[in-house]
Design a protein around this motif. Structure first.
Motif, PDB file in Angstrom:
ATOM      1  N   THR A  42      37.353  11.410 -20.319  1.00 50.93           N
ATOM      2  CA  THR A  42      37.920  10.881 -19.075  1.00 50.93           C
ATOM      3  C   THR A  42      39.399  11.221 -18.971  1.00 50.93           C
ATOM      4  OG1 THR A  42      36.283   9.138 -18.967  1.00 50.93           O
ATOM      5  CG2 THR A  42      38.347   8.717 -17.808  1.00 50.93           C
ATOM      6  N   LEU A 114      32.438   8.010 -33.822  1.00 47.37           N
ATOM      7  CA  LEU A 114      33.284   6.899 -34.260  1.00 47.37           C
ATOM      8  C   LEU A 114      32.447   5.619 -34.272  1.00 47.37           C
ATOM      9  CD1 LEU A 114      36.600   7.341 -32.193  1.00 47.37           C
ATOM     10  CD2 LEU A 114      36.116   8.150 -34.492  1.00 47.37           C
ATOM     11  N   ARG A 138      29.670   8.900 -21.791  1.00 45.46           N
ATOM     12  CA  ARG A 138      29.338   9.048 -23.224  1.00 45.46           C
ATOM     13  C   ARG A 138      29.885   7.868 -24.020  1.00 45.46           C
ATOM     14  NH1 ARG A 138      30.751  15.184 -24.636  1.00 45.46           N
ATOM     15  NH2 ARG A 138      31.787  15.141 -22.618  1.00 45.46           N
ATOM     16  N   THR A 139      31.070   7.433 -23.660  1.00 48.24           N
ATOM     17  CA  THR A 139      31.684   6.291 -24.342  1.00 48.24           C
ATOM     18  C   THR A 139      30.876   5.017 -24.066  1.00 48.24           C
ATOM     19  OG1 THR A 139      33.810   7.362 -24.184  1.00 48.24           O
ATOM     20  CG2 THR A 139      33.832   4.990 -24.532  1.00 48.24           C
ATOM     21  N   ARG A 142      27.778   4.753 -26.072  1.00 53.37           N
ATOM     22  CA  ARG A 142      27.975   4.361 -27.473  1.00 53.37           C
ATOM     23  C   ARG A 142      28.184   2.859 -27.608  1.00 53.37           C
ATOM     24  NH1 ARG A 142      31.145   9.899 -28.088  1.00 53.37           N
ATOM     25  NH2 ARG A 142      29.622  11.028 -29.318  1.00 53.37           N
TER      26      ARG A 142
HETATM   27  N1  NAP Z   1      33.417   6.600 -11.880  1.00 57.69           N
HETATM   28  C1  NAP Z   1      33.915   6.065 -12.968  1.00 57.69           C
HETATM   29  O1  NAP Z   1      34.063   4.843 -13.044  1.00 57.69           O
HETATM   30  C2  NAP Z   1      34.312   6.930 -14.124  1.00 57.69           C
HETATM   31  C3  NAP Z   1      34.986   6.368 -15.200  1.00 57.69           C
HETATM   32  C4  NAP Z   1      35.326   7.215 -16.257  1.00 57.69           C
HETATM   33  C5  NAP Z   1      34.974   8.554 -16.240  1.00 57.69           C
HETATM   34  N2  NAP Z   1      34.322   9.062 -15.184  1.00 57.69           N
HETATM   35  C6  NAP Z   1      33.916  10.485 -15.152  1.00 57.69           C
HETATM   36  O2  NAP Z   1      33.166  10.746 -16.329  1.00 57.69           O
HETATM   37  C7  NAP Z   1      33.348  12.107 -16.713  1.00 57.69           C
HETATM   38  C8  NAP Z   1      33.748  12.153 -18.174  1.00 57.69           C
HETATM   39  O3  NAP Z   1      32.712  11.557 -18.904  1.00 57.69           O
HETATM   40  P1  NAP Z   1      32.410  11.901 -20.422  1.00 57.69           P
HETATM   41  O4  NAP Z   1      31.161  11.159 -20.785  1.00 57.69           O
HETATM   42  O5  NAP Z   1      32.460  13.376 -20.594  1.00 57.69           O
HETATM   43  O6  NAP Z   1      33.715  11.332 -21.101  1.00 57.69           O
HETATM   44  P2  NAP Z   1      34.138  10.094 -21.982  1.00 57.69           P
HETATM   45  O7  NAP Z   1      33.027   9.154 -22.293  1.00 57.69           O
HETATM   46  O8  NAP Z   1      35.376   9.539 -21.363  1.00 57.69           O
HETATM   47  O9  NAP Z   1      34.590  10.849 -23.283  1.00 57.69           O
HETATM   48  C9  NAP Z   1      33.618  11.429 -24.129  1.00 57.69           C
HETATM   49  C10 NAP Z   1      34.291  11.812 -25.391  1.00 57.69           C
HETATM   50  O10 NAP Z   1      34.900  10.654 -25.964  1.00 57.69           O
HETATM   51  C11 NAP Z   1      34.844  10.729 -27.328  1.00 57.69           C
HETATM   52  N3  NAP Z   1      34.207   9.508 -27.830  1.00 57.69           N
HETATM   53  C12 NAP Z   1      34.062   8.366 -27.173  1.00 57.69           C
HETATM   54  N4  NAP Z   1      33.465   7.449 -27.937  1.00 57.69           N
HETATM   55  C13 NAP Z   1      33.247   8.028 -29.098  1.00 57.69           C
HETATM   56  C14 NAP Z   1      32.645   7.598 -30.285  1.00 57.69           C
HETATM   57  N5  NAP Z   1      32.160   6.364 -30.464  1.00 57.69           N
HETATM   58  N6  NAP Z   1      32.557   8.476 -31.282  1.00 57.69           N
HETATM   59  C15 NAP Z   1      33.021   9.725 -31.147  1.00 57.69           C
HETATM   60  N7  NAP Z   1      33.585  10.172 -30.036  1.00 57.69           N
HETATM   61  C16 NAP Z   1      33.697   9.341 -29.023  1.00 57.69           C
HETATM   62  C17 NAP Z   1      34.103  12.009 -27.661  1.00 57.69           C
HETATM   63  O11 NAP Z   1      35.098  12.975 -27.920  1.00 57.69           O
HETATM   64  P3  NAP Z   1      34.891  14.335 -28.738  1.00 57.69           P
HETATM   65  O12 NAP Z   1      34.160  15.241 -27.805  1.00 57.69           O
HETATM   66  O13 NAP Z   1      36.292  14.772 -29.065  1.00 57.69           O
HETATM   67  O14 NAP Z   1      34.061  14.010 -29.942  1.00 57.69           O
HETATM   68  C18 NAP Z   1      33.353  12.334 -26.422  1.00 57.69           C
HETATM   69  O15 NAP Z   1      33.122  13.677 -26.188  1.00 57.69           O
HETATM   70  C19 NAP Z   1      34.392  12.690 -15.789  1.00 57.69           C
HETATM   71  O16 NAP Z   1      33.745  13.431 -14.783  1.00 57.69           O
HETATM   72  C20 NAP Z   1      35.060  11.459 -15.190  1.00 57.69           C
HETATM   73  O17 NAP Z   1      35.557  11.707 -13.904  1.00 57.69           O
HETATM   74  C21 NAP Z   1      33.982   8.274 -14.134  1.00 57.69           C
END
Ligand code: NAP
Length: 199
Positions: A42, A114, A138-139, A142
């Motif tokens: 994010t 993590l 993804r977060t 988890r």
């Molecule tokens: N509409 C909404 O409310 C909202 C809110 C937030 C985000 N979004 C959207 O969501 C998208 C991004 O989502 P996303 O799922 O790719 O991103 P994310 O959940 O923000 O980040 C994913 C990354 O976080 C790390 N991570 C989080 N928890 C972890 C854990 N327990 N263990 C290891 N690593 C962990 C990992 O990094 P590593 O890859 O380095 O291992 C993983 O690749 C974007 O398009 C954004 O605009 C929307």
């Protein structure tokens, strides 16, 4: 999320899904939290500030701690989440070197992920009792997998994106009713706010 389950725009570009009232609701949620957490995905996609806009709420107050789940410390140096508006803590996997001037806590990462329970212990030691997890998918997944969600609240906008390159809230099956109950469903002008609480 959009009506068809997307939480961002095409190819991970930022997209406004909330309406004005929902944005206020999010700032109230942040204001009531000791910390606001997102994943590094994010931070990279949206470059959020994650602060409370107290001026929107018409009152003043402290800024919650900002927390980024960032196993390999991939957050860009100039990310807004590192600005001076509020303190920020990065949760990285054990062994990853800290970066100068960054506040980093190391968390074990069995199987590469993590350990969310250990991360919550670290935050508890910093007096964080109420943690708002703002995503991304993804977060969130988890936290659900580890059974760490007490309340889940979702704004559903009257938008259909139909864009396969965008991020979906859920990419694999899940039955929320297994451990949670639907506590409320309210209209928020153009959309709907659904809230589930742990049984
Ligand atoms: N509409 C909404 O409310 C909202 C809110 C937030 C985000 N979004 C959207 O969501 C998208 C991004 O989502 P996303 O799922 O790719 O991103 P994310 O959940 O923000 O980040 C994913 C990354 O976080 C790390 N991570 C989080 N928890 C972890 C854990 N327990 N263990 C290891 N690593 C962990 C990992 O990094 P590593 O890859 O380095 O291992 C993983 O690749 C974007 O398009 C954004 O605009 C929307």
């Amino acid at each position: 999320m959009t009506l068809d389950g997307y939480v961002g725009g095409a190819n991970r570009t930022p997209m406004r899904i909330s309406n004005d009232l929902d944005i206020l609701r999010v700032h109230e949620l942040r204001a009531a939290s000791d910390a606001v957490l997102v994943g590094v995905g994010t931070v990279i996609a949206d470059d959020p500030k994650l602060t409370v806009k107290w001026e929107l709420l018409g009152r003043a107050g402290p800024q919650p701690l900002r927390v980024v789940m960032d196993p390999d410390l991939r957050t860009p140096e100039g990310a807004l989440v590192r600005d001076a508006r509020a303190p920020t803590l990065f949760l990285a996997r054990t062994g990853v070197p800290a970066r100068p001037g960054w506040s980093v806590e190391h968390v074990p990462a069995p199987n590469g992920s993590l350990d969310v329970g250990a991360a919550l212990d670290r935050l508890g030691a910093r007096r964080v009792k109420r943690l708002l997890v703002e995503g991304g998918p993804r977060t969130l997944r988890r936290f659900f997998e580890g059974g760490h969600v007490d309340e889940f609240t979702l704004f559903v906008a009257p938008l259909v994106l139909a864009e396969p390159t965008a991020a979906r809230l859920f990419e694999s099956p899940m039955d929320l009713s297994a451990g949670m109950r639907l506590a409320s469903a309210e209209m928020l002008r153009t959309g709907l706010v659904l809230t589930w609480r742990r049984r």
